[in-house]
Design a protein around this motif. Structure first.
Motif, PDB file in Angstrom:
ATOM      1  N   PRO A 197     -11.841  65.154  24.681  1.00  0.00           N
ATOM      2  CA  PRO A 197     -11.157  64.042  23.992  1.00  0.00           C
ATOM      3  C   PRO A 197     -10.467  64.548  22.726  1.00  0.00           C
ATOM      4  O   PRO A 197     -10.995  65.392  22.013  1.00  0.00           O
ATOM      5  CB  PRO A 197     -12.297  63.069  23.661  1.00  0.00           C
ATOM      6  N   PHE A 227      -8.505  62.281  20.448  1.00  0.00           N
ATOM      7  CA  PHE A 227      -8.073  61.259  19.493  1.00  0.00           C
ATOM      8  C   PHE A 227      -8.642  61.516  18.093  1.00  0.00           C
ATOM      9  O   PHE A 227      -7.888  61.647  17.112  1.00  0.00           O
ATOM     10  CB  PHE A 227      -8.498  59.876  19.984  1.00  0.00           C
ATOM     11  N   TRP A 228      -9.945  61.622  17.973  1.00  0.00           N
ATOM     12  CA  TRP A 228     -10.562  61.802  16.648  1.00  0.00           C
ATOM     13  C   TRP A 228     -10.268  63.168  16.044  1.00  0.00           C
ATOM     14  O   TRP A 228     -10.020  63.262  14.837  1.00  0.00           O
ATOM     15  CB  TRP A 228     -12.066  61.544  16.727  1.00  0.00           C
ATOM     16  N   LEU A 286      -6.820  62.895  14.442  1.00  0.00           N
ATOM     17  CA  LEU A 286      -6.865  62.132  13.206  1.00  0.00           C
ATOM     18  C   LEU A 286      -7.475  62.947  12.074  1.00  0.00           C
ATOM     19  O   LEU A 286      -6.983  62.934  10.937  1.00  0.00           O
ATOM     20  CB  LEU A 286      -7.665  60.839  13.419  1.00  0.00           C
ATOM     21  N   THR A 287      -8.554  63.661  12.385  1.00  0.00           N
ATOM     22  CA  THR A 287      -9.241  64.444  11.354  1.00  0.00           C
ATOM     23  C   THR A 287      -8.367  65.576  10.837  1.00  0.00           C
ATOM     24  O   THR A 287      -8.221  65.780   9.623  1.00  0.00           O
ATOM     25  CB  THR A 287     -10.562  65.007  11.912  1.00  0.00           C
ATOM     26  N   ALA A 308      -1.779  60.922  17.581  1.00  0.00           N
ATOM     27  CA  ALA A 308      -3.079  60.372  17.972  1.00  0.00           C
ATOM     28  C   ALA A 308      -2.995  58.873  18.239  1.00  0.00           C
ATOM     29  O   ALA A 308      -3.542  58.359  19.224  1.00  0.00           O
ATOM     30  CB  ALA A 308      -4.109  60.663  16.878  1.00  0.00           C
ATOM     31  N   LEU A 309      -2.277  58.147  17.374  1.00  0.00           N
ATOM     32  CA  LEU A 309      -2.145  56.705  17.544  1.00  0.00           C
ATOM     33  C   LEU A 309      -1.330  56.366  18.792  1.00  0.00           C
ATOM     34  O   LEU A 309      -1.617  55.380  19.486  1.00  0.00           O
ATOM     35  CB  LEU A 309      -1.497  56.091  16.300  1.00  0.00           C
ATOM     36  N   GLY A 326      -3.535  57.340  22.083  1.00  0.00           N
ATOM     37  CA  GLY A 326      -4.652  56.430  22.301  1.00  0.00           C
ATOM     38  C   GLY A 326      -6.002  57.111  22.276  1.00  0.00           C
ATOM     39  O   GLY A 326      -6.121  58.339  22.366  1.00  0.00           O
ATOM     40  N   SER A 327      -7.048  56.293  22.183  1.00  0.00           N
ATOM     41  CA  SER A 327      -8.410  56.825  22.020  1.00  0.00           C
ATOM     42  C   SER A 327      -8.948  57.477  23.283  1.00  0.00           C
ATOM     43  O   SER A 327      -9.898  58.251  23.232  1.00  0.00           O
ATOM     44  CB  SER A 327      -9.353  55.697  21.589  1.00  0.00           C
ATOM     45  N   GLY A 328      -8.375  57.166  24.448  1.00  0.00           N
ATOM     46  CA  GLY A 328      -8.866  57.756  25.691  1.00  0.00           C
ATOM     47  C   GLY A 328      -8.178  59.045  26.082  1.00  0.00           C
ATOM     48  O   GLY A 328      -8.482  59.611  27.140  1.00  0.00           O
TER      49      GLY A 328
END
Length: 381
Positions: free
Chosen positions: A170, A172-173, A176-177, A205-206, A209-211
């Protein structure tokens, strides 16, 4: 340098041209796909596929950038990667995956050590040495494979190889980090380009998406690029690497061990190629004698698209990765949109030549303006 000049420098055509080219190409392909009624070209799945396709060339391209910065050259990277893949596939059924992968990378490092020693201590031109190594290693691959394709037949070993190369991570995070960290670092050090990179990562990232998840080679490429970029940007070693490529004699007189740094560049290049070869073998579970043939030109093209100087002293590993993404976006676009694969090589070659021309003309104009400014200042009123 004022804030206005920093922004103009960071987002000018010479500094950010390859980023603009990638964005324009993606937008153009998306418009063509939409006009033909095809699925969204900018879907997270397709963007992840482009990153996956470019990961091996990107890994070798990052190391090639360091090599070019030191003023050297390595034409043997793709052959070394293929040799590492052949060693892995040949030894994995008996030694297991971890030991076979280690042996493959050690073999690649041995080739890099040979190249570096011959170039630095014998004094033969790097182009000639690595061209000879390219041919010799290809012959060695034919010997090891007996001129036929090899494959891993042990199912347990094959599962380990596939897990190492194909597991999904994954993103996404982490995006962002890292984006937030880059913005903070850029704000503290007043690095406009670093802030822009952080903003782009957060925006990506936005959008994704988170998936969103990518295959492991993309993560390996990102980590390797980040480490090399940090070393070149913020450490004494990085400054010395640039000094060695910019003016070897001045670097030697200032106490820098020029031979050690250039030898280290050869080892890094071959080590990265060996790791890319391991990933290639894990991806297919097999190897044939012609694997990765011609890929060294794609690696060098990615570095050139990123603005790395062929004369040493300057280069950016981040831009090299973007250059690799640009090349594989072209390839992916031709395949997905069925635009005629027969023209693919022609267009890719024209893109590389155009990029080299832009960087060369821009560099000449800068040198002219720098020489003209002192002359004007010395003229009497």
């Amino acid at each position: 340098m004022t804030a206005k000049k920093q922004w103009r420098h960071a987002f000018g055509l010479r500094e950010a041209g390859v980023y603009y080219a990638l964005l324009i190409l993606l937008a153009l392909l998306a418009v063509i796909a939409h006009g033909r009624g095809l699925p969204n070209y900018l879907s997270p799945q397709n963007l992840g596929n482009i990153a996956y396709q470019s990961s091996l060339v990107g890994i070798m391209g990052v190391a090639m950038t360091v090599m070019l910065i030191t003023g050297a050259f390595d034409l043997s990277v793709a052959s070394v990667a293929a040799l590492a893949a052949a060693v892995l596939v040949g030894l994995a059924p008996t030694l297991g995956f971890p030991l076979a992968a280690g042996a493959a990378i050690v073999t690649a490092l041995a080739v890099g050590l040979f190249n570096g020693v011959v170039v630095q201590f014998v004094g033969i031109n790097a182009f000639i040495v690595t061209l000879g190594t390219l041919t010799a290693v290809r012959g060695l691959i034919l010997v090891l494979t007996d001129g036929r394709s090899l494959m891993v037949e042990r199912s347990d070993v094959l599962q380990q190889m596939l897990a190492f190369e194909s597991m999904r991570v994954p993103l996404f995070w982490p995006l962002l980090t890292i984006g937030s960290a880059l913005i903070l670092l850029g704000a503290l050090r007043r690095l406009v380009g670093t802030i822009g990179g952080g903003v782009l990562l957060i925006a990506a990232a936005l959008y994704l998406g988170s998936g969103f998840a990518v295959a492991a080679p993309v993560i390996y490429l990102a980590l390797f690029t980040l480490i090399v970029w940090a070393v070149l940007r913020f450490t004494v070693v990085g400054r010395r690497v640039c000094a060695v490529g910019g003016n070897p004699e001045a670097a030697r007189l200032s106490g820098i061990n020029v031979n050690a740094y250039k030898l280290g560049a050869f080892l890094l290049s071959s080590g990265a190629a060996g790791f890319a070869g391991v990933l290639f073998a894990c991806r297919l579970g097999a190897i044939n004698p012609t694997a990765l043939q011609g890929a060294e030109l794609t690696v060098i093209a990615a570095a050139i698209l990123g603005g790395t100087s062929l004369f040493g002293g300057a280069g950016s590993v981040l831009k090299t990765v973007v250059g690799a993404l640009l090349l594989f976006t072209l390839t992916n676009g031709f395949n997905v949109l069925d635009l005629g694969a027969s023209y693919q090589g022609l267009i890719e070659g024209m893109v590389v030549i155009a990029a080299a021309a832009i960087y060369t003309v821009g560099g000449e104009r800068r040198r002219v303006s720098r020489h003209a400014a002192p002359a004007q200042a010395e003229e009497p009123a």
